[in-house]
Motif scaffolding. Structure first.
Motif, PDB file in Angstrom:
ATOM      1  N   HIS A 184       0.837  -1.209   0.000  1.00  0.00           N
ATOM      2  CA  HIS A 184       0.000   0.000   0.000  1.00  0.00           C
ATOM      3  C   HIS A 184       0.870   1.256   0.000  1.00  0.00           C
ATOM      4  O   HIS A 184       0.634   2.203  -0.769  1.00  0.00           O
ATOM      5  CB  HIS A 184      -0.918  -0.007   1.218  1.00  0.00           C
ATOM      6  N   LYS A 185       1.867   1.254   0.839  1.00  0.00           N
ATOM      7  CA  LYS A 185       2.787   2.404   0.906  1.00  0.00           C
ATOM      8  C   LYS A 185       3.572   2.548  -0.389  1.00  0.00           C
ATOM      9  O   LYS A 185       3.800   3.655  -0.880  1.00  0.00           O
ATOM     10  CB  LYS A 185       3.738   2.219   2.094  1.00  0.00           C
ATOM     11  N   HIS A 186       3.956   1.410  -0.989  1.00  0.00           N
ATOM     12  CA  HIS A 186       4.765   1.422  -2.208  1.00  0.00           C
ATOM     13  C   HIS A 186       4.018   2.053  -3.381  1.00  0.00           C
ATOM     14  O   HIS A 186       4.600   2.792  -4.185  1.00  0.00           O
ATOM     15  CB  HIS A 186       5.179  -0.013  -2.554  1.00  0.00           C
ATOM     16  N   PHE A 187       2.716   1.761  -3.500  1.00  0.00           N
ATOM     17  CA  PHE A 187       1.926   2.256  -4.627  1.00  0.00           C
ATOM     18  C   PHE A 187       1.083   3.488  -4.286  1.00  0.00           C
ATOM     19  O   PHE A 187       0.246   3.896  -5.080  1.00  0.00           O
ATOM     20  CB  PHE A 187       0.984   1.149  -5.132  1.00  0.00           C
ATOM     21  N   GLN A 188       1.316   4.075  -3.124  1.00  0.00           N
ATOM     22  CA  GLN A 188       0.447   5.132  -2.616  1.00  0.00           C
ATOM     23  C   GLN A 188       0.268   6.297  -3.596  1.00  0.00           C
ATOM     24  O   GLN A 188      -0.819   6.818  -3.769  1.00  0.00           O
ATOM     25  CB  GLN A 188       0.984   5.652  -1.282  1.00  0.00           C
ATOM     26  N   GLY A 189       1.330   6.686  -4.258  1.00  0.00           N
ATOM     27  CA  GLY A 189       1.243   7.850  -5.145  1.00  0.00           C
ATOM     28  C   GLY A 189       0.949   7.510  -6.591  1.00  0.00           C
ATOM     29  O   GLY A 189       0.864   8.406  -7.444  1.00  0.00           O
ATOM     30  N   SER A 190       0.752   6.235  -6.907  1.00  0.00           N
ATOM     31  CA  SER A 190       0.569   5.823  -8.303  1.00  0.00           C
ATOM     32  C   SER A 190      -0.790   6.258  -8.842  1.00  0.00           C
ATOM     33  O   SER A 190      -1.817   6.136  -8.179  1.00  0.00           O
ATOM     34  CB  SER A 190       0.689   4.301  -8.412  1.00  0.00           C
ATOM     35  N   LYS A 191      -0.786   6.781 -10.075  1.00  0.00           N
ATOM     36  CA  LYS A 191      -2.030   7.174 -10.745  1.00  0.00           C
ATOM     37  C   LYS A 191      -2.476   6.131 -11.773  1.00  0.00           C
ATOM     38  O   LYS A 191      -3.445   6.340 -12.491  1.00  0.00           O
ATOM     39  CB  LYS A 191      -1.838   8.521 -11.424  1.00  0.00           C
ATOM     40  N   LEU A 192      -1.775   5.012 -11.826  1.00  0.00           N
ATOM     41  CA  LEU A 192      -2.107   3.970 -12.779  1.00  0.00           C
ATOM     42  C   LEU A 192      -3.391   3.238 -12.366  1.00  0.00           C
ATOM     43  O   LEU A 192      -3.765   3.207 -11.200  1.00  0.00           O
ATOM     44  CB  LEU A 192      -0.966   2.949 -12.871  1.00  0.00           C
ATOM     45  N   THR A 193      -4.041   2.640 -13.344  1.00  0.00           N
ATOM     46  CA  THR A 193      -5.209   1.806 -13.090  1.00  0.00           C
ATOM     47  C   THR A 193      -4.743   0.392 -12.763  1.00  0.00           C
ATOM     48  O   THR A 193      -3.802  -0.121 -13.373  1.00  0.00           O
ATOM     49  CB  THR A 193      -6.125   1.774 -14.335  1.00  0.00           C
ATOM     50  N   PHE A 194      -5.393  -0.236 -11.790  1.00  0.00           N
ATOM     51  CA  PHE A 194      -5.082  -1.619 -11.430  1.00  0.00           C
ATOM     52  C   PHE A 194      -6.234  -2.508 -11.880  1.00  0.00           C
ATOM     53  O   PHE A 194      -7.403  -2.208 -11.584  1.00  0.00           O
ATOM     54  CB  PHE A 194      -4.908  -1.772  -9.915  1.00  0.00           C
ATOM     55  N   ILE A 195      -5.928  -3.597 -12.570  1.00  0.00           N
ATOM     56  CA  ILE A 195      -6.931  -4.595 -12.936  1.00  0.00           C
ATOM     57  C   ILE A 195      -6.461  -5.958 -12.435  1.00  0.00           C
ATOM     58  O   ILE A 195      -5.415  -6.457 -12.855  1.00  0.00           O
ATOM     59  CB  ILE A 195      -7.169  -4.646 -14.456  1.00  0.00           C
ATOM     60  N   PHE A 196      -7.225  -6.530 -11.526  1.00  0.00           N
ATOM     61  CA  PHE A 196      -6.893  -7.831 -10.957  1.00  0.00           C
ATOM     62  C   PHE A 196      -7.986  -8.828 -11.334  1.00  0.00           C
ATOM     63  O   PHE A 196      -9.158  -8.637 -11.000  1.00  0.00           O
ATOM     64  CB  PHE A 196      -6.778  -7.744  -9.432  1.00  0.00           C
TER      65      PHE A 196
END
Length: 362
Positions: free
Chosen positions: A114-126
């Motif tokens: 969560h901390k690692h991706f906190q600033g990411s603006k990318l879309t996640f598809i799981f």
């Protein structure tokens, strides 16, 4: 700090991870073969494009590898699991996707990610993940920073195996089991029935060709092509099955009646389960002995003799799946899309909400 988190972006580094990746999975019996290095690395070398970028997250504790999040960025905008995102007509159908870690470390791993991706603006598809998985826990941690859209995509059907076949079949439809018992007697007594294994390097080609032929014929009878017409699909499995043989995972078997191939299954035996991956059946064979169901019953009996825990059909449809008939355990599977909370993404969120309302009214 005991934890160290790092991204793997180079293919050569992914290739070099095999030994440590496999050692970690050996400690995690709840992880399926879909998350083995062999499956995911073969997928990457077969399906990835020049617009895709590896983004494998590895976490170490006291210098020991304890977690892997096998991701990539597709078309520079969407984060996905390796093993997903290919065209439907040629897909390898990777399932049971998850963050690779022990259940004990899951809360710490989710917090770190969560901390690692906190600033990411990318879309996640799981895609194709199970309820109560570590991934489900991680998705929950993103609710403060992301809007999510989750939908049930199917049900994982399994036969939880007992000590004897009779104990298992007592939990199934009595009429189905009676029909299959009659079919099995006819198969052996009248049809010179036999099951041949093609799970070695020397026999694989013949068995795979038979599976492919049966699968194609069945789909063509429905005016559909099926996946065995895809060159990428065939390339992927040509590479992966060789590794599965080396690791003693492959179980490719063909059912013959009067020397005619009438059913074939492609299974993987891994970590106490036999996973049913693909099949081919001659539906119009006479007399009708339900070769598809009969083959599954034979595989279940074999798994019980090997003292396996599950015969796993993997994902099936929610309603009226044939996989439910010889199973006694089911788990829901989900797809989730996550977008960053922002003014730009508000319209997408509203569209999701409208669709959810419509679906609820149907």
């Amino acid at each position: 700090m005991p934890f160290d988190i790092k991204e793997i972006g180079e293919v050569s580094d992914f290739d070099d991870l095999k030994t440590k990746w496999s050692a970690l999975l050996n400690e995690l019996p709840h992880i399926s073969f879909f998350l083995t290095w062999e499956w995911l690395n073969t997928w990457w070398h077969t399906y990835s494009t020049s617009r895709d970028q590896l983004r494998i997250i590895i976490i170490k504790k006291n210098q020991k590898l304890v977690a892997i999040f096998p991701l990539y960025v597709q078309n520079r905008q969407t984060v996905r699991f390796i093993g997903t995102g290919e065209k439907e007509a040629e897909e390898a159908a990777t399932e049971y996707l998850d963050i690779i870690c022990s259940k004990k470390l899951a809360p710490d791993v989710c917090a770190l990610l969560h901390k690692h991706f906190q600033g990411s603006k990318l879309t996640f598809i799981f895609n194709n993940y199970l309820e109560e998985s570590t991934l489900e826990q991680y998705i929950a941690t993103l609710s403060a920073s992301h809007w999510g859209n989750t939908a049930t995509c199917g049900i994982s059907y399994r036969a939880k195996l007992d000590n004897t076949l009779q104990e298992f079949t007592s939990q199934c439809s009595r009429s189905l089991i009676k029909r299959l018992n009659r079919a099995q007697k006819k198969f052996h007594r009248e049809l010179n029935g036999k099951i041949e294994s093609y799970s070695t390097a020397e026999t694989l080609s013949k068995g795979f060709d038979t599976l492919k032929k049966l699968h194609k014929t069945r789909w063509q009878s429905k005016d559909e092509k099926g996946v065995f017409v895809s060159e990428k699909f065939l390339t992927f499995h040509n590479k992966f099955t060789q590794q599965a043989i080396t690791n003693d995972w492959l179980k490719l078997e063909v059912m013959y009646a009067n020397d005619i191939a009438i059913s074939a299954v492609y299974c993987l035996q891994y970590q106490g389960s036999c996973y049913f991956y693909q099949s081919g059946v001659q539906d119009d064979f006479k007399p009708n002995i339900s070769p598809g169901y009969l083959m599954h019953l034979i595989q279940i009996e074999s798994a019980i003799k090997k003292e396996l825990l599950y015969y796993d059909y993997m994902k099936g449809s929610i309603d009226n799946s044939y996989k439910a008939k010889l199973s006694n355990d089911k788990r829901y599977m989900y797809n989730t899309t996550l977008i960053k909370k922002s003014c730009k993404n508000t319209l997408t969120k509203v569209k999701w909400q409208i669709k959810q309302l419509r679906d609820a009214l149907i």
